[in-house]
Design a protein around this motif. Sequence first.
Motif, PDB file in Angstrom:
ATOM      1  N   GLY A   1      -6.922 -19.089  56.221  1.00 25.74           N
ATOM      2  CA  GLY A   1      -7.404 -18.419  55.111  1.00 25.74           C
ATOM      3  C   GLY A   1      -6.836 -16.940  55.213  1.00 25.74           C
ATOM      4  O   GLY A   1      -6.754 -16.261  56.330  1.00 25.74           O
ATOM      5  N   VAL A   2      -6.645 -16.056  54.125  1.00 28.01           N
ATOM      6  CA  VAL A   2      -5.875 -15.024  53.965  1.00 28.01           C
ATOM      7  C   VAL A   2      -6.873 -13.905  55.087  1.00 28.01           C
ATOM      8  O   VAL A   2      -6.445 -13.246  55.734  1.00 28.01           O
ATOM      9  CB  VAL A   2      -6.102 -14.319  52.648  1.00 28.01           C
ATOM     10  N   VAL A   3      -8.060 -14.056  54.654  1.00 23.90           N
ATOM     11  CA  VAL A   3      -9.168 -13.002  55.363  1.00 23.90           C
ATOM     12  C   VAL A   3      -9.348 -13.589  56.845  1.00 23.90           C
ATOM     13  O   VAL A   3      -9.109 -12.556  57.709  1.00 23.90           O
ATOM     14  CB  VAL A   3     -10.488 -13.182  54.888  1.00 23.90           C
ATOM     15  N   ASP A   4      -9.462 -15.010  57.201  1.00 20.36           N
ATOM     16  CA  ASP A   4      -9.138 -15.541  58.535  1.00 20.36           C
ATOM     17  C   ASP A   4      -8.042 -14.816  59.233  1.00 20.36           C
ATOM     18  O   ASP A   4      -7.980 -14.521  60.567  1.00 20.36           O
ATOM     19  CB  ASP A   4      -9.242 -16.749  58.838  1.00 20.36           C
TER      20      ASP A   4
ATOM     21  N   ASP B   1     -15.554  -9.497  69.588  1.00 26.64           N
ATOM     22  CA  ASP B   1     -16.894  -9.417  68.903  1.00 26.64           C
ATOM     23  C   ASP B   1     -16.901  -8.430  67.610  1.00 26.64           C
ATOM     24  O   ASP B   1     -17.529  -9.081  66.773  1.00 26.64           O
ATOM     25  CB  ASP B   1     -17.886  -8.390  69.857  1.00 26.64           C
ATOM     26  N   GLU B   2     -15.891  -7.752  67.366  1.00 30.57           N
ATOM     27  CA  GLU B   2     -15.808  -7.319  66.076  1.00 30.57           C
ATOM     28  C   GLU B   2     -15.096  -8.008  65.179  1.00 30.57           C
ATOM     29  O   GLU B   2     -15.434  -8.176  64.030  1.00 30.57           O
ATOM     30  CB  GLU B   2     -14.778  -5.960  66.387  1.00 30.57           C
ATOM     31  N   ALA B   3     -14.449  -8.871  65.615  1.00 29.03           N
ATOM     32  CA  ALA B   3     -13.500 -10.006  64.497  1.00 29.03           C
ATOM     33  C   ALA B   3     -14.698 -10.874  64.236  1.00 29.03           C
ATOM     34  O   ALA B   3     -14.867 -11.515  63.224  1.00 29.03           O
ATOM     35  CB  ALA B   3     -12.641 -10.612  65.553  1.00 29.03           C
ATOM     36  N   LEU B   4     -15.617 -11.366  65.206  1.00 30.10           N
ATOM     37  CA  LEU B   4     -16.573 -12.232  64.947  1.00 30.10           C
ATOM     38  C   LEU B   4     -17.482 -11.550  64.117  1.00 30.10           C
ATOM     39  O   LEU B   4     -18.087 -12.447  62.954  1.00 30.10           O
ATOM     40  CB  LEU B   4     -17.163 -12.800  66.174  1.00 30.10           C
TER      41      LEU B   4
ATOM     42  N   ASP C   1     -16.113 -18.346  55.742  1.00 27.13           N
ATOM     43  CA  ASP C   1     -17.068 -19.433  55.872  1.00 27.13           C
ATOM     44  C   ASP C   1     -17.729 -19.432  57.276  1.00 27.13           C
ATOM     45  O   ASP C   1     -17.469 -19.176  58.118  1.00 27.13           O
ATOM     46  CB  ASP C   1     -16.321 -20.740  55.250  1.00 27.13           C
ATOM     47  N   ASP C   2     -18.723 -20.688  57.202  1.00 30.37           N
ATOM     48  CA  ASP C   2     -19.456 -20.922  58.272  1.00 30.37           C
ATOM     49  C   ASP C   2     -18.519 -21.277  59.626  1.00 30.37           C
ATOM     50  O   ASP C   2     -19.015 -21.131  60.729  1.00 30.37           O
ATOM     51  CB  ASP C   2     -20.525 -21.765  58.021  1.00 30.37           C
ATOM     52  N   ASP C   3     -17.526 -22.046  59.481  1.00 31.40           N
ATOM     53  CA  ASP C   3     -16.726 -22.588  60.594  1.00 31.40           C
ATOM     54  C   ASP C   3     -15.703 -21.409  61.201  1.00 31.40           C
ATOM     55  O   ASP C   3     -15.380 -21.491  62.231  1.00 31.40           O
ATOM     56  CB  ASP C   3     -15.761 -23.766  60.123  1.00 31.40           C
ATOM     57  N   ALA C   4     -15.539 -20.370  60.249  1.00 31.34           N
ATOM     58  CA  ALA C   4     -14.656 -19.425  60.865  1.00 31.34           C
ATOM     59  C   ALA C   4     -14.884 -18.693  62.035  1.00 31.34           C
ATOM     60  O   ALA C   4     -14.068 -18.530  62.838  1.00 31.34           O
ATOM     61  CB  ALA C   4     -14.274 -18.357  59.655  1.00 31.34           C
TER      62      ALA C   4
END
Length: 190
Positions: free
Chosen positions: A76-79, A103-106, A114-117
């Motif tokens: 995904g583009v955001v991911d 941590d910042e990426a998370l 989404d929840d899996d990302a």
Amino acid sequence: MARSTARKRALNTLYEADEKSQDILSLLDERIAQPGAQTPLPDYAIEIVRGVAEHRREIDRTLNECSTGWTVRRMGVVDRNILRIATWEILFNDEVPDKVAIDEALALAKTLCDDDAPAFIHGLLSAVCTARDNAEIAANAEEEVAEMDDQSEDGTSPESVETLDSGDSSSPSDAVDAATPSAEPQQTVE
């Protein structure tokens, strides 16, 4: 302005460039010149965007090598842009500890994806850290071998350097003499 905010602003810029298929640096120049309704981009956001633009091929190659089953293009583009920011920080920004970059990426993923990302991003960034560490270990080992080869070409062997450095008063030639059998035949007693 906090670095967390700067990361989010950098993500917005990278996302926009990705969605528009626009050159990252040209969009960055536009955002710097005309921030629009938003406040000007923080310096760290500009540094991130420039860093990602400059190293994007290497970042994407690293992500592709460390990812199982997903190429950067399929993400995904955001991911993928969260991953690019964190990978840039891990590989090219020594000021940011790996744990902080992850941590910042998370934190971004938990609010924007989404929840899996978050689990995917955490696993992939951990693999990036491991790959970087393994590459550094291999590079250090190659340097040591090259140094040993250089010493051998100079006529010194690593063993003789160790012997001389250890404070042993005997010379390397004494060790060679002791290990070399004498030319005189030994008599045997019957």
